[in-house]
Write a protein that holds these residues in place. Structure first.
Motif, PDB file in Angstrom:
ATOM      1  N   PHE A 166      26.115-102.616 -58.121  1.00 29.46           N
ATOM      2  CA  PHE A 166      25.135-101.564 -58.398  1.00 29.46           C
ATOM      3  C   PHE A 166      24.893-101.413 -59.898  1.00 29.46           C
ATOM      4  O   PHE A 166      23.745-101.278 -60.336  1.00 29.46           O
ATOM      5  CB  PHE A 166      25.602-100.232 -57.816  1.00 29.46           C
ATOM      6  N   LEU A 167      25.959-101.432 -60.697  1.00 24.60           N
ATOM      7  CA  LEU A 167      25.792-101.237 -62.131  1.00 24.60           C
ATOM      8  C   LEU A 167      24.995-102.376 -62.761  1.00 24.60           C
ATOM      9  O   LEU A 167      24.098-102.141 -63.576  1.00 24.60           O
ATOM     10  CB  LEU A 167      27.161-101.104 -62.808  1.00 24.60           C
ATOM     11  N   PHE A 168      25.328-103.623 -62.384  1.00 25.90           N
ATOM     12  CA  PHE A 168      24.569-104.747 -62.924  1.00 25.90           C
ATOM     13  C   PHE A 168      23.117-104.688 -62.464  1.00 25.90           C
ATOM     14  O   PHE A 168      22.189-104.937 -63.237  1.00 25.90           O
ATOM     15  CB  PHE A 168      25.197-106.066 -62.487  1.00 25.90           C
ATOM     16  N   SER A 169      22.906-104.361 -61.197  1.00 24.62           N
ATOM     17  CA  SER A 169      21.547-104.276 -60.668  1.00 24.62           C
ATOM     18  C   SER A 169      20.760-103.170 -61.370  1.00 24.62           C
ATOM     19  O   SER A 169      19.587-103.349 -61.730  1.00 24.62           O
ATOM     20  CB  SER A 169      21.601-104.021 -59.164  1.00 24.62           C
ATOM     21  N   PHE A 170      21.406-102.035 -61.580  1.00 24.64           N
ATOM     22  CA  PHE A 170      20.762-100.910 -62.260  1.00 24.64           C
ATOM     23  C   PHE A 170      20.320-101.298 -63.667  1.00 24.64           C
ATOM     24  O   PHE A 170      19.188-101.031 -64.089  1.00 24.64           O
ATOM     25  CB  PHE A 170      21.738 -99.726 -62.301  1.00 24.64           C
ATOM     26  N   VAL A 171      21.209-101.963 -64.417  1.00 22.89           N
ATOM     27  CA  VAL A 171      20.889-102.358 -65.789  1.00 22.89           C
ATOM     28  C   VAL A 171      19.776-103.392 -65.808  1.00 22.89           C
ATOM     29  O   VAL A 171      18.867-103.324 -66.651  1.00 22.89           O
ATOM     30  CB  VAL A 171      22.142-102.894 -66.496  1.00 22.89           C
ATOM     31  N   TRP A 172      19.801-104.350 -64.885  1.00 20.41           N
ATOM     32  CA  TRP A 172      18.760-105.389 -64.863  1.00 20.41           C
ATOM     33  C   TRP A 172      17.398-104.812 -64.503  1.00 20.41           C
ATOM     34  O   TRP A 172      16.383-105.192 -65.086  1.00 20.41           O
ATOM     35  CB  TRP A 172      19.155-106.499 -63.895  1.00 20.41           C
ATOM     36  N   TYR A 173      17.352-103.896 -63.538  1.00 23.97           N
ATOM     37  CA  TYR A 173      16.070-103.256 -63.210  1.00 23.97           C
ATOM     38  C   TYR A 173      15.602-102.379 -64.370  1.00 23.97           C
ATOM     39  O   TYR A 173      14.404-102.281 -64.638  1.00 23.97           O
ATOM     40  CB  TYR A 173      16.201-102.418 -61.936  1.00 23.97           C
TER      41      TYR A 173
END
Length: 319
Positions: free
Chosen positions: A231-238
């Motif tokens: 979730f954290l990586f996905s949040f930062v990438w979006y």
């Protein structure tokens, strides 16, 4: 004889101190010596400085007035903390409405992508079905293909479905396992669920639990580290995605990185002909940059414990 004995005792004493010095400097039996620690800490301090320098630079210059910027005697510490730069940047970015839109178009797709990646990863890890290995390879290939290659066909497809200008342009691919770098999250869950002991699932099957219940009550609680890191990586990438967001959202939605990209143009529009406001300078630009990255810094500050634990337990070595 006395001189010989004294000389021998001195040699033993010298050897003893020499051994202690070597152990202290070089270490012994797995203990790290002083030289090794100095080398490691020097490397860590150097790497930390490389990462912290831009933030320190932005923080320093964002509080400088125009007089401080033009004064060659003032380098890092401003003469006074000039907060008007942040007031101007806050107005140019239209901070709170833009922040809410940014969270809207990042948190929801990130949650959807994490949930779907968990389901797909569990399916690949625990079930056998025809063409399983081929499908897994195809999923991983999607990570290799640059997203820019698919920009035009996806835009045409979304335009035909009337999804342009809507969060669905981000959400629907995430729901079908084709979000930003979804393949790497599927791989994380695939590897994590493969490490789970099958005895737990077999015991649950004997107790009458179905596959869905096992996934919800056993697999998901054990996969919390993988969920956090995904979730954290996905949040930062979006959050940091500007090319796709600009293309798919148009003028209907915006994000802080997009507004930061057109910061100078927006400033000129707002303050054109306003003689009471100075022209844009480095202090105002740095203040706008600090405001745009501040939410990410706050998120990391409160989640760093779970972030580090998730990286450690999910087996990610670097990304």
């Amino acid at each position: 004889m006395l001189d010989t004995r004294l000389s021998h005792a001195q040699r033993k004493r010298i050897d003893k101190y020499s051994t202690k010095a070597k152990a202290y400097l070089l270490g012994v039996q797995g203990n790290n010596g002083l030289l090794f620690k100095l080398a490691v800490y020097s490397l860590l301090i150097g790497i930390g400085f490389v990462y912290l320098f831009p933030i320190i630079y932005m923080g320093s210059y964002s509080f400088k007035s125009l007089e401080d910027l033009l004064n060659p005697l003032i380098s890092w510490i401003p003469s006074t903390f000039y907060t008007e730069n942040y007031q101007v940047a806050y107005k140019v970015l239209n901070l709170f409405p833009t922040l809410l839109e940014t969270l809207y178009v990042t948190v929801i797709p990130a949650l959807a992508q994490t949930a779907v990646a968990a389901v797909i990863g569990y399916g690949f890890a625990r079930f056998e079905f025809p063409l399983k290995k081929i499908l897994l390879v195809l999923v991983l290939i999607t990570f290799i293909i640059p997203p820019q290659v698919l920009l035009i066909p996806r835009y045409v497809f979304f335009n035909e479905l009337e999804l342009i200008g809507s969060i669905l342009a981000f959400l629907l691919p995430a729901l079908f396992g084709q979000g930003l770098n979804s393949a790497i999250f599927i791989l994380i869950f695939y590897q994590f669920f493969r490490m789970m002991p099958k005895a737990l699932e077999e015991a649950a099957h004997l107790d009458g639990a179905g596959n869905f219940r096992i996934f919800i009550t056993i697999a998901i609680p054990m996969a919390v580290p993988a969920i956090i890191i995904s979730f954290l990586f996905s949040f930062v990438w979006y959050w940091n995605e500007t090319a796709l967001a600009s293309l798919y959202f148009g003028n209907a939605l915006t994000t802080l990185p997009i507004e930061l990209g057109k910061f100078n143009a927006t400033f000129e529009q707002l303050y054109a002909g306003d003689t009471s406001t100075q022209n844009i300078n480095e202090g105002i630009s740095m203040a706008g940059t600090m405001l745009s990255i501040l939410p990410l810094l706050i998120v990391y500050f409160f989640t760093q414990k779970w972030f580090v634990e998730g990286v450690d337990r999910s087996g990610i070595t670097g990304e």
